[in-house]
Write an enzyme that holds these catalytic residues in place. Structure first.
Site: not given
Ligand code: PMT
Length: 408
Positions: A210, A279, A307
């Site tokens: 990302n 994700d 996490i």
């Protein structure tokens, strides 16, 4: 060990008679364990020679913005990144005016614009110049932007007058810097921060990732360190520089980030999840590069461990846990949902996909939510937004701590 040990201090000297005290200041900062590099303006060199600072610091002195040789050795951007504190001593009235107005006409002014580091000024000038409305307006403007002033002191001046405008003595400046670090609201705390993106392998040469640059998390690391904490940053792949004095653990994938966080979380007082953790990951990346044979292929993605949620769920030694929420719509509702579902102490929500905010940008704005509280941080450089968030976190962390200790 001194709180200045290992700090990267960029000592800048501007033109004024007080410059004669600056070599002694450089020497004392080094004695306190700081690494010192020096920048001089051309006016400063009328008072002290660069050779003096070179001898005291053992490092070349920087003074020329447009000299290809010195830019090739350590250019203004590297210097700006290297510093975790810029101390301008003496800071002349002219330099304060140029800093307040964002000039970039010499090396010092340019690197002050380019740095994320805290800027501290030790003003030194004639008492009437200090009291002048223009200087006071510049001071107010600089302080509002987070620049700190040490001094000036009151007493006899080189011009024969008596008043406020003397640069503080080197011993007093070093003592104030030590207090500044030692009395930080997070001194004695260990803060772990995740930062940057993760990369999820599709095959040995391709990945899903990302747009996170790591800047927000790294600036939080610098702000927490400045607040006196020991800081551990667990970083996904990022080309951004990280301030000195921060322990950095590099990872690539979400699973590696999870393992690393869990291995080092014990003893941490505060955890901040600023990373943009993927994700999902490809279920079974092949060991060999995928060949271009089919007209279309499908990737089956499976969930990565969360996490932040895992840290918030720790049964023993759970740190004060702060999440981020990156949203393209419904900012407050989604952030509050994440805060409750993941049982967080606090969440910092930011818009993403909008110019000047969130991913990749140098500025950000945040909405901070906790049980029964909400504060907004206006849009500004990420370093400033990070300082404000660390202030809010340390207030809430200590408030929670005192509630727990009072047994209520
Ligand atoms: O790096 P920059 O370019 O400076 O950009 C900063 C930022 C936009 C990445 C940062 O400000 C930010 O918003 N970080 C969180 C991004 C994100 O993944 O948000 P989320 O809403 O999808 O996730 C919510 C929280 O869960 C986050 O704290 C995230 O770190 C955490 N999480 C998510 C998934 C997962 N598997 N594990 C997690 O810990």
């Amino acid at each position: 060990m001194s709180v200045l040990a290992g700090r990267h201090i960029l000592l800048a000297i501007t033109g004024g008679i007080a410059a004669y005290k600056s070599p002694d200041l450089a020497r004392r900062l080094r004695e306190a364990g700081a690494e010192v590099r020096t920048v001089m303006t051309s006016a400063a060199m009328a008072f002290v020679r660069p050779m003096t600072f070179q001898a005291v610091t053992g490092k070349p002195v920087h003074y020329d913005l447009l000299d290809p040789a010195s830019e090739a050795a350590m250019g203004h951007i590297e210097l700006a990144r290297w510093a975790d504190l810029v101390l301008v001593a003496p800071a002349s009235a002219d330099f304060m005016a140029r800093l307040a107005h964002g000039h970039a006409d010499d090396l010092l002014a340019t690197l002050c614009l380019a740095t994320h580091a805290r800027i501290v000024l030790a003003p030194a000038m004639n008492q009437v110049m200090w009291a002048n409305a223009a200087t006071q307006a510049n001071r107010t403007q600089l302080e509002a932007r987070g620049v700190r002033m040490l001094g000036p002191g009151h007493g006899d001046q080189a011009c024969g007058e008596v008043g406020t405008g003397r640069m503080l003595e080197p011993t007093a400046l070093v003592a104030q810097l030590c207090r500044f670090y030692a009395q930080g609201p997070l001194s004695g705390c260990t803060v772990m921060i995740t930062a940057g993106p993760t990369r999820e392998a599709i095959d040995p040469v391709r990945f899903i990732s990302n747009r996170s640059s790591g800047r927000m998390g790294f600036d939080l690391g610098a702000a927490a360190r400045e607040a006196g904490a020991r800081v551990i940053v667990v970083a996904g792949p990022s080309a951004e520089p990280l301030a000195a004095g921060i322990e950095r653990l590099d990872v690539e994938s979400a699973e590696q980030m999870y393992e690393t966080v869990m291995q080092h979380i014990e003893g941490c007082h505060i955890f901040i999840g600023a990373a943009a953790v993927a994700d999902y990951r490809p279920e079974a990346p092949p060991a060999e590069k995928i060949k271009k044979q089919e007209a279309a292929i499908s990737l089956r993605l499976i969930r990565n461990p969360d996490i932040l949620q895992a840290v918030a769920a720790l049964e023993s030694g759970r740190p004060f846990t702060v999440g981020f929420a990156a949203e393209t719509h419904g900012l407050l509702e989604h952030a509050e949902g994440k805060r409750r579902n993941k049982r967080l102490d606090m969440i910092a929500a930011n818009w993403v996909g909008r110019p000047g905010l969130g991913f990749e940008s140098t500025t950000n704005a945040l909405e901070i939510l906790w049980a029964g509280g909400h504060v907004s941080i206006d849009q500004g450089p990420k370093a400033e937004v990070a300082r404000r968030l660390i202030e809010i976190i340390s207030e809430r962390y200590h408030a929670q701590d005192s509630t727990a200790n009072s047994g209520s």
